[in-house]
Design a protein around this motif. Structure first.
Motif, PDB file in Angstrom:
ATOM      1  N   VAL A 146     -20.180 107.385  92.758  1.00 27.35           N
ATOM      2  CA  VAL A 146     -20.201 107.940  94.193  1.00 27.35           C
ATOM      3  C   VAL A 146     -19.613 109.494  94.259  1.00 27.35           C
ATOM      4  O   VAL A 146     -20.312 110.403  94.690  1.00 27.35           O
ATOM      5  N   ARG A 147     -18.482 109.710  93.454  1.00 22.31           N
ATOM      6  CA  ARG A 147     -17.729 111.126  93.573  1.00 22.31           C
ATOM      7  C   ARG A 147     -18.867 111.991  92.825  1.00 22.31           C
ATOM      8  O   ARG A 147     -19.109 113.250  93.521  1.00 22.31           O
ATOM      9  N   GLU A 148     -19.452 111.646  91.989  1.00 19.75           N
ATOM     10  CA  GLU A 148     -20.561 112.717  91.247  1.00 19.75           C
ATOM     11  C   GLU A 148     -21.595 113.005  92.205  1.00 19.75           C
ATOM     12  O   GLU A 148     -22.028 114.198  92.215  1.00 19.75           O
ATOM     13  N   ARG A 149     -22.057 111.843  92.805  1.00 23.68           N
ATOM     14  CA  ARG A 149     -23.510 112.076  93.628  1.00 23.68           C
ATOM     15  C   ARG A 149     -22.578 112.823  94.781  1.00 23.68           C
ATOM     16  O   ARG A 149     -23.559 113.890  95.201  1.00 23.68           O
ATOM     17  N   ARG A 150     -21.688 112.471  95.560  1.00 18.29           N
ATOM     18  CA  ARG A 150     -21.032 113.232  96.553  1.00 18.29           C
ATOM     19  C   ARG A 150     -20.924 114.785  96.179  1.00 18.29           C
ATOM     20  O   ARG A 150     -21.238 115.751  96.862  1.00 18.29           O
ATOM     21  N   GLU A 151     -20.460 115.166  95.008  1.00 12.32           N
ATOM     22  CA  GLU A 151     -20.284 116.455  94.605  1.00 12.32           C
ATOM     23  C   GLU A 151     -21.481 117.373  94.189  1.00 12.32           C
ATOM     24  O   GLU A 151     -21.643 118.453  94.643  1.00 12.32           O
ATOM     25  N   GLN A 152     -22.607 116.553  93.752  1.00 18.61           N
ATOM     26  CA  GLN A 152     -23.742 117.059  93.543  1.00 18.61           C
ATOM     27  C   GLN A 152     -24.721 117.806  94.976  1.00 18.61           C
ATOM     28  O   GLN A 152     -25.023 118.439  94.873  1.00 18.61           O
ATOM     29  N   ARG A 153     -24.036 116.884  95.872  1.00 19.76           N
ATOM     30  CA  ARG A 153     -24.585 117.291  97.248  1.00 19.76           C
ATOM     31  C   ARG A 153     -23.635 118.561  97.877  1.00 19.76           C
ATOM     32  O   ARG A 153     -24.094 118.931  98.843  1.00 19.76           O
ATOM     33  N   GLY A 154     -22.607 118.721  97.181  1.00 17.89           N
ATOM     34  CA  GLY A 154     -21.609 119.890  97.707  1.00 17.89           C
ATOM     35  C   GLY A 154     -20.868 119.247  99.097  1.00 17.89           C
ATOM     36  O   GLY A 154     -20.469 120.093  99.840  1.00 17.89           O
TER      37      GLY A 154
ATOM     38  N   VAL B  45     -20.904  97.944 102.568  1.00 18.01           N
ATOM     39  CA  VAL B  45     -20.228  99.269 102.443  1.00 18.01           C
ATOM     40  C   VAL B  45     -20.987 100.272 101.574  1.00 18.01           C
ATOM     41  O   VAL B  45     -21.185 101.442 101.617  1.00 18.01           O
ATOM     42  N   LEU B  46     -21.305  99.530 100.140  1.00 15.95           N
ATOM     43  CA  LEU B  46     -22.082 100.389  99.190  1.00 15.95           C
ATOM     44  C   LEU B  46     -23.438 100.850  99.758  1.00 15.95           C
ATOM     45  O   LEU B  46     -23.911 102.117  99.361  1.00 15.95           O
ATOM     46  N   GLU B  47     -24.195  99.991 100.615  1.00 16.01           N
ATOM     47  CA  GLU B  47     -25.506 100.241 101.022  1.00 16.01           C
ATOM     48  C   GLU B  47     -25.279 101.486 102.013  1.00 16.01           C
ATOM     49  O   GLU B  47     -26.020 102.662 102.234  1.00 16.01           O
ATOM     50  N   ARG B  48     -24.155 101.562 102.875  1.00 18.52           N
ATOM     51  CA  ARG B  48     -24.018 102.540 103.824  1.00 18.52           C
ATOM     52  C   ARG B  48     -23.731 103.967 103.000  1.00 18.52           C
ATOM     53  O   ARG B  48     -24.150 105.102 103.434  1.00 18.52           O
ATOM     54  N   ILE B  49     -22.907 103.901 101.827  1.00 22.48           N
ATOM     55  CA  ILE B  49     -22.711 104.950 101.076  1.00 22.48           C
ATOM     56  C   ILE B  49     -23.937 105.591 100.349  1.00 22.48           C
ATOM     57  O   ILE B  49     -24.102 106.635 100.429  1.00 22.48           O
ATOM     58  N   ALA B  50     -24.602 104.486 100.091  1.00 20.11           N
ATOM     59  CA  ALA B  50     -26.085 105.010  99.230  1.00 20.11           C
ATOM     60  C   ALA B  50     -26.890 105.671 100.332  1.00 20.11           C
ATOM     61  O   ALA B  50     -27.562 106.782  99.772  1.00 20.11           O
ATOM     62  N   ARG B  51     -26.880 104.936 101.659  1.00 21.07           N
ATOM     63  CA  ARG B  51     -27.818 105.873 102.393  1.00 21.07           C
ATOM     64  C   ARG B  51     -27.261 107.076 102.828  1.00 21.07           C
ATOM     65  O   ARG B  51     -28.155 108.215 102.685  1.00 21.07           O
TER      66      ARG B  51
END
Length: 105
Positions: free
Chosen positions: A37-45, A76-82
């Motif tokens: 999740v951290r990596e994906r979040r950081e990729q989005r800036g 919660v994982l679904e909400r984070i993924a969306r």
């Protein structure tokens, strides 16, 4: 404890305790989920606060999750993924077969 052998011995004793292997695996899973999740979040800036707002969470909940401190529910994982414009995939993957041990005479 002064040497590697001492630490290795302590680890081996702890891992032999009832439930230790299961707890280790749960902790490993929490860490890997948080890291992804951290990596994906950081990729989005995005900051943790931005992800939290998009997922309907608090920044502190995102921080705990990313640090591997909690394992969120599937909801919660679904909400984070969306929020991260990602697809959540939960699957069971068979373990590789272990080769048979040679017979002893």
């Amino acid at each position: 404890m002064t040497g590697r052998g001492d630490w290795r011995s302590l680890r081996d004793r702890r891992m032999a305790e009832p439930g230790a292997v299961e707890e280790y695996e749960a902790t490993r899973l929490a860490y890997e989920l948080g890291k992804a999740v951290r990596e994906r979040r950081e990729q989005r800036g995005w900051s943790q606060s931005e992800l939290a707002k998009a997922a309907g969470m608090t920044q502190s909940a995102v921080a705990r999750f990313e640090a591997g401190g909690t394992v969120p529910t599937l909801n919660v994982l679904e909400r984070i993924a969306r929020a991260l414009d990602a697809e959540l995939s939960v699957q069971f993957v068979p373990k590789p077969a272990t080769p048979p041990r040679p017979a002893t005479a």
